[in-house]
Design a protein around this motif. Sequence first.
Motif, short mmCIF file in Angstrom:
data_model
loop_
_atom_site.label_atom_id
_atom_site.label_comp_id
_atom_site.label_asym_id
_atom_site.label_seq_id
_atom_site.Cartn_x
_atom_site.Cartn_y
_atom_site.Cartn_z
N PHE A 92 0.90 -1.18 -0.06
CA PHE A 92 0.17 0.05 -0.06
C PHE A 92 0.74 1.37 0.14
O PHE A 92 0.45 2.26 -0.48
CB PHE A 92 -1.01 0.17 1.33
CG PHE A 92 -1.74 -1.16 1.20
CD1 PHE A 92 -2.89 -1.33 0.34
CD2 PHE A 92 -1.48 -2.18 2.39
CE1 PHE A 92 -3.65 -2.43 0.55
CE2 PHE A 92 -2.45 -3.22 2.38
CZ PHE A 92 -3.32 -3.24 1.46
N LEU A 93 2.02 1.21 0.73
CA LEU A 93 2.82 2.51 0.79
C LEU A 93 3.86 2.83 -0.34
O LEU A 93 4.28 3.83 -0.33
CB LEU A 93 3.29 2.81 2.32
CG LEU A 93 2.41 2.50 3.52
CD1 LEU A 93 3.22 2.69 4.69
CD2 LEU A 93 1.23 3.82 3.26
N GLY A 94 4.65 1.48 -0.86
CA GLY A 94 5.52 1.68 -1.67
C GLY A 94 6.98 1.69 -1.21
O GLY A 94 7.03 1.01 0.07
N PRO A 95 7.75 2.26 -1.94
CA PRO A 95 9.21 2.38 -1.46
C PRO A 95 9.52 2.76 -0.44
O PRO A 95 9.03 3.90 0.17
CB PRO A 95 9.83 2.94 -2.92
CG PRO A 95 9.07 3.56 -3.10
CD PRO A 95 7.51 3.14 -3.14
N SER A 96 10.47 2.19 0.47
CA SER A 96 10.86 2.72 1.83
C SER A 96 12.11 1.90 1.98
O SER A 96 12.90 1.44 1.36
CB SER A 96 10.12 2.32 2.85
OG SER A 96 10.43 2.81 3.95
N THR A 97 12.78 1.97 3.05
CA THR A 97 13.82 1.39 3.55
C THR A 97 13.55 0.76 4.90
O THR A 97 12.57 1.05 5.71
CB THR A 97 15.36 2.14 3.78
OG1 THR A 97 14.94 3.13 4.85
CG2 THR A 97 15.54 2.70 2.38
N LEU A 98 14.52 -0.07 5.63
CA LEU A 98 13.96 -0.64 6.85
C LEU A 98 14.19 0.37 7.97
O LEU A 98 13.30 0.48 8.88
CB LEU A 98 14.94 -1.51 7.29
CG LEU A 98 15.01 -2.47 8.65
CD1 LEU A 98 13.54 -3.18 8.52
CD2 LEU A 98 16.14 -3.51 8.72
N ARG A 99 15.13 1.49 7.72
CA ARG A 99 15.24 2.61 8.51
C ARG A 99 13.96 3.33 8.33
O ARG A 99 13.35 3.88 9.54
CB ARG A 99 16.37 3.30 8.19
CG ARG A 99 16.56 4.52 9.22
CD ARG A 99 17.47 5.47 8.33
NE ARG A 99 17.07 6.01 7.13
CZ ARG A 99 17.62 6.35 6.01
NH1 ARG A 99 18.94 6.24 5.85
NH2 ARG A 99 17.12 6.75 4.74
N ASP A 100 13.68 3.64 7.16
CA ASP A 100 12.42 4.86 6.94
C ASP A 100 11.19 4.11 7.36
O ASP A 100 10.31 4.77 8.12
CB ASP A 100 12.47 5.33 5.61
CG ASP A 100 13.55 6.05 5.13
OD1 ASP A 100 14.27 6.33 6.17
OD2 ASP A 100 13.80 6.14 4.05
N ALA A 101 11.01 2.82 7.16
CA ALA A 101 9.72 2.01 7.68
C ALA A 101 9.66 2.09 9.27
O ALA A 101 8.57 2.34 9.88
CB ALA A 101 9.69 0.61 7.15
N GLY A 102 10.85 1.95 10.04
CA GLY A 102 10.88 1.99 11.51
C GLY A 102 10.79 3.46 12.10
O GLY A 102 9.91 3.70 13.12
N GLY A 103 10.59 4.60 10.99
CA GLY A 103 10.43 5.87 11.63
C GLY A 103 8.63 6.27 11.17
O GLY A 103 8.26 7.22 11.68
#
Length: 260
Positions: free
Chosen positions: A162-173
């Motif tokens: 649903f949200l698309g591209p991220s990183t493990l770090r950005d997802a944690g934020g």
Amino acid sequence: MQGKGRGWGNELAADMRLAAVLMLALVLAGCAGTQTIEERNPDDPWEGFNRRVFVFNDALDRAVLRPVARGYDTVTPQPVQTGVSNFFSNLGEPRTALNSLLQGKPGNAGIAATRFLINTTVGIGGLWDFATHMEITGRDEDFGQTLAVWGWEESRYLVLPFLGPSTLRDAGGLPADAATYPLYYLDDAELEIALTALRVVDMRAGLLDLEEMIRGDRYSFIRDSYLQQRRFEVSDGELGDDPFASDDFDFDFDDDDFAD
């Protein structure tokens, strides 16, 4: 170019830039998910999983979001669309102010707070980006950028459903970002859902003209663009190390700490 999100003028809001990259993943997946993966990008060790999520997001977009966004763009006058985008962008200023303080950037925190005050009052609840007309602009910040400044500089690419591209770090934020967005505190659940839906549709409508930018493997194009954009935002647009990532922050994160 004048447009959406802080007027989408001289200083595009970082949250809208990020949202643009995130929403592009909902637009452009297609056959990229069926390609044989011969060489893995070192930033994308979970490419097989990411491509499958990419295709899922695209199917959702084609079935629901894109048609609704096209209808919204057709029937809604551009000044109204600009006002809607300005409204949601203004709600992101408290998040920028808080994360700027956490990153040791009091000047940018003051700009964000000033923008929020001016646009909420003189700008009629944020519908008019009066602060930009006064040339009061800064860089938007989120908690993913804060984690990067604290030491988690590089992270593995991750495509979220649903949200698309991220990183493990950005997802944690993301939880912290949600908790610093005013809509999170609405007592009226129906109103919150309606405003959130309007925000998503408005952002998606703003991307309708950008789909022709994609070249080659669409999955790789969006991945590389996202990672490059995030590095740009973390460094405040400067090449080299982020000057705020000092030894005072004893958060030397690595993705291996979170891997199974």
